[in-house]
Design an enzyme around this catalytic site. Structure first.
Site, PDB file in Angstrom:
ATOM      1  CB  SER A  98      26.473   5.215 -16.735  1.00 37.55           C
ATOM      2  OG  SER A  98      27.668   5.797 -16.529  1.00 37.55           O
ATOM      3  CG  PHE A 136      23.436  -4.054 -22.845  1.00 39.56           C
ATOM      4  CD1 PHE A 136      22.773  -4.077 -23.952  1.00 39.56           C
ATOM      5  CD2 PHE A 136      24.744  -4.104 -22.388  1.00 39.56           C
ATOM      6  CE1 PHE A 136      23.643  -4.547 -24.993  1.00 39.56           C
ATOM      7  CE2 PHE A 136      25.623  -4.649 -23.651  1.00 39.56           C
ATOM      8  CZ  PHE A 136      25.198  -4.897 -24.919  1.00 39.56           C
ATOM      9  CB  ILE A 170      24.084  -5.196 -15.239  1.00 38.19           C
ATOM     10  CG1 ILE A 170      24.753  -6.721 -15.597  1.00 38.19           C
ATOM     11  CG2 ILE A 170      22.909  -4.860 -16.078  1.00 38.19           C
ATOM     12  CD1 ILE A 170      25.686  -6.411 -16.854  1.00 38.19           C
ATOM     13  CB  ALA A 250      26.891   2.512 -25.632  1.00 39.07           C
ATOM     14  NE  ARG A 276      44.933  28.715  -2.441  1.00 41.40           N
ATOM     15  CZ  ARG A 276      44.981  28.862  -1.192  1.00 41.40           C
ATOM     16  NH1 ARG A 276      43.667  29.403  -0.602  1.00 41.40           N
ATOM     17  NH2 ARG A 276      45.454  28.129  -0.302  1.00 41.40           N
ATOM     18  CG  LEU A 346      40.454  23.036  -7.356  1.00 40.49           C
ATOM     19  CD1 LEU A 346      40.710  23.290  -8.852  1.00 40.49           C
ATOM     20  CD2 LEU A 346      39.031  22.616  -7.153  1.00 40.49           C
ATOM     21  CD  GLU A 371      29.141   1.081 -23.396  1.00 39.11           C
ATOM     22  OE1 GLU A 371      29.143   0.651 -24.600  1.00 39.11           O
ATOM     23  OE2 GLU A 371      28.006   1.251 -22.733  1.00 39.11           O
ATOM     24  N   GLY A 372      34.351  -1.515 -23.375  1.00 37.94           N
ATOM     25  CA  GLY A 372      35.481  -1.855 -24.102  1.00 37.94           C
ATOM     26  C   GLY A 372      36.890  -1.078 -23.236  1.00 37.94           C
ATOM     27  CB  THR A 373      39.693  -1.815 -21.062  1.00 35.80           C
ATOM     28  OG1 THR A 373      40.347  -2.752 -22.142  1.00 35.80           O
ATOM     29  CG2 THR A 373      38.899  -3.056 -20.472  1.00 35.80           C
TER      30      THR A 373
HETATM   31  C1  LIG Z   1      30.769   0.535 -13.396  1.00 33.97           C
HETATM   32  C2  LIG Z   1      30.739  -0.420 -14.368  1.00 33.97           C
HETATM   33  C3  LIG Z   1      29.352  -0.554 -15.097  1.00 33.97           C
HETATM   34  C4  LIG Z   1      29.136  -1.347 -16.197  1.00 33.97           C
HETATM   35  N1  LIG Z   1      28.047  -1.585 -16.793  1.00 33.97           N
HETATM   36  C5  LIG Z   1      27.932  -2.704 -17.568  1.00 33.97           C
HETATM   37  C6  LIG Z   1      26.688  -2.478 -18.183  1.00 33.97           C
HETATM   38  O1  LIG Z   1      25.526  -2.110 -18.056  1.00 33.97           O
HETATM   39  N2  LIG Z   1      26.482  -4.003 -18.884  1.00 33.97           N
HETATM   40  C7  LIG Z   1      27.549  -4.792 -19.161  1.00 33.97           C
HETATM   41  O2  LIG Z   1      27.261  -5.810 -19.740  1.00 33.97           O
HETATM   42  N3  LIG Z   1      28.584  -4.449 -18.868  1.00 33.97           N
HETATM   43  C8  LIG Z   1      28.831  -3.525 -17.797  1.00 33.97           C
HETATM   44  N4  LIG Z   1      30.361  -3.193 -17.485  1.00 33.97           N
HETATM   45  C9  LIG Z   1      31.248  -4.117 -17.547  1.00 33.97           C
HETATM   46  C10 LIG Z   1      32.486  -3.540 -18.549  1.00 33.97           C
HETATM   47  O3  LIG Z   1      32.057  -3.595 -19.684  1.00 33.97           O
HETATM   48  C11 LIG Z   1      33.635  -4.618 -18.326  1.00 33.97           C
HETATM   49  O4  LIG Z   1      34.219  -4.341 -16.968  1.00 33.97           O
HETATM   50  C12 LIG Z   1      34.696  -4.554 -19.259  1.00 33.97           C
HETATM   51  O5  LIG Z   1      34.190  -4.973 -20.493  1.00 33.97           O
HETATM   52  C13 LIG Z   1      35.872  -5.035 -18.961  1.00 33.97           C
HETATM   53  O6  LIG Z   1      35.674  -6.313 -18.519  1.00 33.97           O
HETATM   54  P1  LIG Z   1      36.260  -6.970 -16.962  1.00 33.97           P
HETATM   55  O7  LIG Z   1      36.097  -5.968 -15.906  1.00 33.97           O
HETATM   56  O8  LIG Z   1      36.001  -8.285 -16.796  1.00 33.97           O
HETATM   57  O9  LIG Z   1      37.882  -6.868 -17.415  1.00 33.97           O
HETATM   58  P2  LIG Z   1      39.040  -8.029 -18.214  1.00 33.97           P
HETATM   59  O10 LIG Z   1      38.042  -8.438 -19.601  1.00 33.97           O
HETATM   60  O11 LIG Z   1      39.109  -9.186 -17.009  1.00 33.97           O
HETATM   61  O12 LIG Z   1      40.162  -7.127 -18.593  1.00 33.97           O
HETATM   62  C14 LIG Z   1      41.155  -6.942 -17.390  1.00 33.97           C
HETATM   63  C15 LIG Z   1      42.408  -6.188 -17.923  1.00 33.97           C
HETATM   64  O13 LIG Z   1      43.041  -7.042 -19.073  1.00 33.97           O
HETATM   65  C16 LIG Z   1      43.021  -6.212 -20.267  1.00 33.97           C
HETATM   66  N5  LIG Z   1      42.834  -7.354 -21.479  1.00 33.97           N
HETATM   67  C17 LIG Z   1      41.670  -8.166 -21.700  1.00 33.97           C
HETATM   68  N6  LIG Z   1      41.765  -8.893 -22.718  1.00 33.97           N
HETATM   69  C18 LIG Z   1      43.103  -8.256 -23.298  1.00 33.97           C
HETATM   70  C19 LIG Z   1      43.790  -8.866 -24.562  1.00 33.97           C
HETATM   71  N7  LIG Z   1      43.387  -9.726 -25.700  1.00 33.97           N
HETATM   72  N8  LIG Z   1      44.864  -7.955 -24.671  1.00 33.97           N
HETATM   73  C20 LIG Z   1      45.256  -7.023 -23.912  1.00 33.97           C
HETATM   74  N9  LIG Z   1      44.688  -6.829 -22.670  1.00 33.97           N
HETATM   75  C21 LIG Z   1      43.413  -7.301 -22.499  1.00 33.97           C
HETATM   76  C22 LIG Z   1      41.987  -5.432 -20.087  1.00 33.97           C
HETATM   77  O14 LIG Z   1      42.301  -4.350 -21.003  1.00 33.97           O
HETATM   78  C23 LIG Z   1      41.844  -4.884 -18.904  1.00 33.97           C
HETATM   79  O15 LIG Z   1      42.957  -4.040 -18.469  1.00 33.97           O
HETATM   80  C24 LIG Z   1      30.367  -2.235 -16.436  1.00 33.97           C
HETATM   81  C25 LIG Z   1      31.478  -2.052 -15.759  1.00 33.97           C
HETATM   82  C26 LIG Z   1      31.687  -1.078 -14.795  1.00 33.97           C
HETATM   83  C27 LIG Z   1      32.961  -1.049 -14.005  1.00 33.97           C
END
Ligand SMILES: Cc1cc2nc3c(=O)[nH]c(=O)nc-3n(C[C@H](O)[C@H](O)[C@H](O)COP(=O)(O)OP(=O)(O)OC[C@H]3O[C@@H](n4cnc5c(N)ncnc54)[C@H](O)[C@@H]3O)c2cc1C
Length: 392
Positions: A98, A136, A170, A250, A276, A346, A371-373
């Site tokens: 990362s 970022f 971030i 990314a 094992r 394990l 980076e997009g769920t």
């Molecule tokens: C360890 C870590 C490091 C990160 N690093 C960075 C970074 O360096 N820079 C940065 O900018 N961000 C970073 N992120 C943020 C990350 O990109 C966001 O967590 C991610 O985009 C999801 O946003 P959210 O957590 O607000 O979830 P939400 O957007 O609130 O989503 C919650 C749930 O709702 C679902 N959902 C949302 N909208 C919809 C829809 N339209 N239809 C159906 N389902 C939906 C999602 O799939 C998810 O399951 C990081 C996150 C983590 C955990």
């Protein structure tokens, strides 16, 4: 943690498709991970610390800006090399990958692609060497999957911009020297700004209590009337497409990186299953364990082929955002499932830090979200094939 005995699986002789240069780069990264990352990573993760001592090594294996031209300090490599480096680093730990992904694709990439020549010369060589680390800032407390709703904004004050807002989650924020921050101007258009540590009103508190990516530092970026010099605005692209372009790069790296985590889990589980003994024979001799292992190597092989073809398309400038989404989603999902199955092979030992599997498994919970769920990438594929937008 036990000695790193990793041997990479290559069931379909994918090495035959790689050039000698690809293999050299991959093998150098692999050897570095074994020598410099594996011995320290478990303790770093247990202590929730990013191991800064590995920054020079990351630079040496070309992990900071693999595809950035050499004139700016990058390694000038192709996209498959970039992917292979990410694969090897994530074989060690997703948190370390990362850090490298953010530095390369989310900080160096926008400065290279959207920045002025002065910005490229000022920032890229220092970022490539690891002298400066970057972060970022796109995600906000109330805007994750929907970054277009961001409220971080700046005003034109004549001789500078005045930046206000906050970014959450971030990577690298607690120690970054520079941050590429996405904010709206007075017309509501998104632009990238380079914010430097030390600017008054800019702070980066760390986020604690993570059970995932513990060897990667995560935090906030807070801007309270930060005066940003006008020359720090990225001049050559604006709108949501600008940060999304960085995310494409990314996500491509993540599609490869996840294979590394999966390979490590599979290799560990296979070795353990052969050694094992239960009921008088190796557990690898039981059909239920063979099913798990056989399915793992099948899924890894499919993911390797997907990533390789995507790399070819990216080298030719033909990879679409939707194709990258599919690979990121598929390969991370593949890796997390393999981590869960491998951990079971394990038994009780799987939950300890003696082996890397539980750490990979927890790390991948972040990788499948950032980076997009997983769901968002599915919607991107759905939109691409149907033409119907199911986001809103
Ligand atoms: C360890 C870590 C490091 C990160 N690093 C960075 C970074 O360096 N820079 C940065 O900018 N961000 C970073 N992120 C943020 C990350 O990109 C966001 O967590 C991610 O985009 C999801 O946003 P959210 O957590 O607000 O979830 P939400 O957007 O609130 O989503 C919650 C749930 O709702 C679902 N959902 C949302 N909208 C919809 C829809 N339209 N239809 C159906 N389902 C939906 C999602 O799939 C998810 O399951 C990081 C996150 C983590 C955990």
């Amino acid at each position: 943690m036990r000695p790193d005995l990793f041997e990479a699986p290559d069931y379909y002789n994918l090495d035959d498709l790689l050039t000698e240069e690809h293999k050299l780069i991959r093998d150098a990264a692999r050897a570095w991970v074994k020598r410099d990352v594996s011995p320290i990573i478990e303790e770093a993760a247990q202590n929730a610390e990013f191991p800064k001592s590995i920054i020079p090594g990351l630079s040496e294996i070309g992990a900071f800006g693999p595809y950035i031209p050499e004139e700016y300090g990058g390694a000038g490599l192709d996209q498959i090399s970039y992917g292979l480096i990410m694969q090897e680093i994530e074989r060690g730990d997703s948190g370390v990958r990362s850090t490298a992904s953010v530095q390369s694709s989310l900080v160096m990439y926008p400065i290279w692609k959207y920045g002025s020549e002065e910005q490229r010369k000022k920032y890229l060589p220092k970022l490539a060497s690891g002298e400066w680390m970057g972060s970022f800032g796109l995600t906000e407390p109330d805007h994750g999957s929907n970054p277009s709703g961001m409220i971080t904004h700046y005003k034109d004050m004549g001789d500078h911009y005045l930046l206000n807002g906050a970014k959450l989650w971030i990577s690298n924020s607690p120690f970054c020297n520079v941050a590429v921050v996405w904010a709206k101007n007075e017309e509501g258009r998104i632009h990238g700004l380079i914010v430097e540590r030390g600017m008054e009103g800019f702070s980066t508190p760390e986020t604690h209590n993570k059970w995932s990516l513990r060897a990667s530092a995560t935090g906030e970026l807070i801007f309270q009337d930060v005066k940003v010099p006008k020359e720090n605005l990225l001049p050559n692209k604006s709108g949501l497409g600008a940060p999304l372009g960085c995310l494409d790069s990314a996500r491509f790296g993540i599609a490869w990186g996840a294979i590394g985590a999966a390979m490590d889990c599979y290799d560990t589980a296979l070795r353990y299953a052969k050694e094992r003994i239960q009921f008088g024979k190796p557990i690898a001799a039981f059909q239920l364990q063979q099913k798990k292992l056989a399915e793992m190597i099948t899924e890894i092989t499919k993911a390797q082929l997907l990533a390789f073809r995507l790399g070819q398309l990216k080298n030719e400038g033909r990879a679409t955002s939707a194709q990258i989404s599919m690979a990121k989603r598929n390969n991370v999902d593949m890796a997390i499932k393999i981590a869960r199955e491998a951990r079971q092979i394990l038994g009780g030992m799987g939950i300890t830090g003696e082996y890397s599997i539980m750490r990979h498994m927890m790390n991948l919970e972040s990788v499948i979200t950032y980076e997009g769920t997983h769901d968002i990438h599915l919607l991107i594929t759905g939109l691409d094939i149907t033409g119907e937008n199911a986001f809103k």
